[in-house]
Motif scaffolding. Structure first.
Motif, PDB file in Angstrom:
ATOM      1  N   ASN A  74       0.839  -1.191   0.000  1.00  0.00           N
ATOM      2  CA  ASN A  74       0.000   0.000   0.000  1.00  0.00           C
ATOM      3  C   ASN A  74       0.876   1.242   0.000  1.00  0.00           C
ATOM      4  O   ASN A  74       1.776   1.372   0.834  1.00  0.00           O
ATOM      5  CB  ASN A  74      -0.893   0.024   1.241  1.00  0.00           C
ATOM      6  CG  ASN A  74      -2.005  -0.990   1.165  1.00  0.00           C
ATOM      7  OD1 ASN A  74      -2.873  -0.887   0.319  1.00  0.00           O
ATOM      8  ND2 ASN A  74      -1.972  -1.978   2.042  1.00  0.00           N
ATOM      9  N   MET A  95      -5.619   7.438   5.132  1.00  0.00           N
ATOM     10  CA  MET A  95      -5.701   5.992   5.380  1.00  0.00           C
ATOM     11  C   MET A  95      -7.050   5.405   4.969  1.00  0.00           C
ATOM     12  O   MET A  95      -7.163   4.208   4.738  1.00  0.00           O
ATOM     13  CB  MET A  95      -5.449   5.697   6.865  1.00  0.00           C
ATOM     14  CG  MET A  95      -3.991   5.772   7.263  1.00  0.00           C
ATOM     15  SD  MET A  95      -3.013   4.465   6.529  1.00  0.00           S
ATOM     16  CE  MET A  95      -3.638   3.036   7.398  1.00  0.00           C
ATOM     17  N   TRP A  98      -7.018   3.370   1.784  1.00  0.00           N
ATOM     18  CA  TRP A  98      -6.340   2.070   1.787  1.00  0.00           C
ATOM     19  C   TRP A  98      -7.202   1.054   1.071  1.00  0.00           C
ATOM     20  O   TRP A  98      -8.394   0.960   1.340  1.00  0.00           O
ATOM     21  CB  TRP A  98      -6.133   1.653   3.229  1.00  0.00           C
ATOM     22  CG  TRP A  98      -4.856   0.955   3.530  1.00  0.00           C
ATOM     23  CD1 TRP A  98      -4.722  -0.348   3.883  1.00  0.00           C
ATOM     24  CD2 TRP A  98      -3.559   1.515   3.553  1.00  0.00           C
ATOM     25  NE1 TRP A  98      -3.416  -0.630   4.126  1.00  0.00           N
ATOM     26  CE2 TRP A  98      -2.668   0.502   3.927  1.00  0.00           C
ATOM     27  CE3 TRP A  98      -3.043   2.776   3.284  1.00  0.00           C
ATOM     28  CZ2 TRP A  98      -1.303   0.701   4.042  1.00  0.00           C
ATOM     29  CZ3 TRP A  98      -1.689   2.980   3.404  1.00  0.00           C
ATOM     30  CH2 TRP A  98      -0.840   1.947   3.777  1.00  0.00           C
TER      31      TRP A  98
END
Length: 126
Positions: A74, A95, A98
């Motif tokens: 990632n 985040m 993700w």
């Protein structure tokens, strides 16, 4: 305050922060570090750009060929306005982009910033 009352207080405080973090960042694939709730607007990276990088080095990826591991890597870039440093809030907002599942290590236990490359790496636990 007795030790039991103190433990109950800290457990309730943890639960409240956990709920607030999940309300603010509902699309996280990991469990946030609830201690970050109190520092969401503090500077994490002293730059207006940073890269979040997570390489699949957990044991559940041990059997994968190196080329397959890249499919589970990632990388997210954070770009703020010029001279607006990256905060913990910016980190958690990013985040939410993700895409890959995080094995069984889903609890964010630490954030590390390389101040020379502005790269953010994380430590996850299960």
């Amino acid at each position: 305050m007795s030790e039991t009352d103190n433990e109950e207080y800290h457990q309730k405080e943890f639960e409240i922060k956990y709920e607030k973090m999940n309300e603010l960042f509902p699309n996280l694939l990991c469990s946030p570090d609830v201690e970050d709730y109190d520092r969401l607007d503090e500077v994490l990276v002293s730059s207006d750009s940073a890269t979040i990088y997570d390489e699949p080095d957990h044991f559940c990826y041990d059997g994968l060929h190196e080329s397959m591991k890249m499919d589970h890597t990632n990388i997210i870039h954070i770009e703020n306005e010029k001279d607006k440093f990256i905060t913990y809030r910016d980190f958690y907002n990013a985040m939410q982009k993700w895409k890959q599942p995080m094995c069984n290590h889903r609890f964010l236990e630490g954030i590390h910033v390389d101040k020379y490359s502005n790269t953010i790496t994380m430590h996850f636990g299960s």
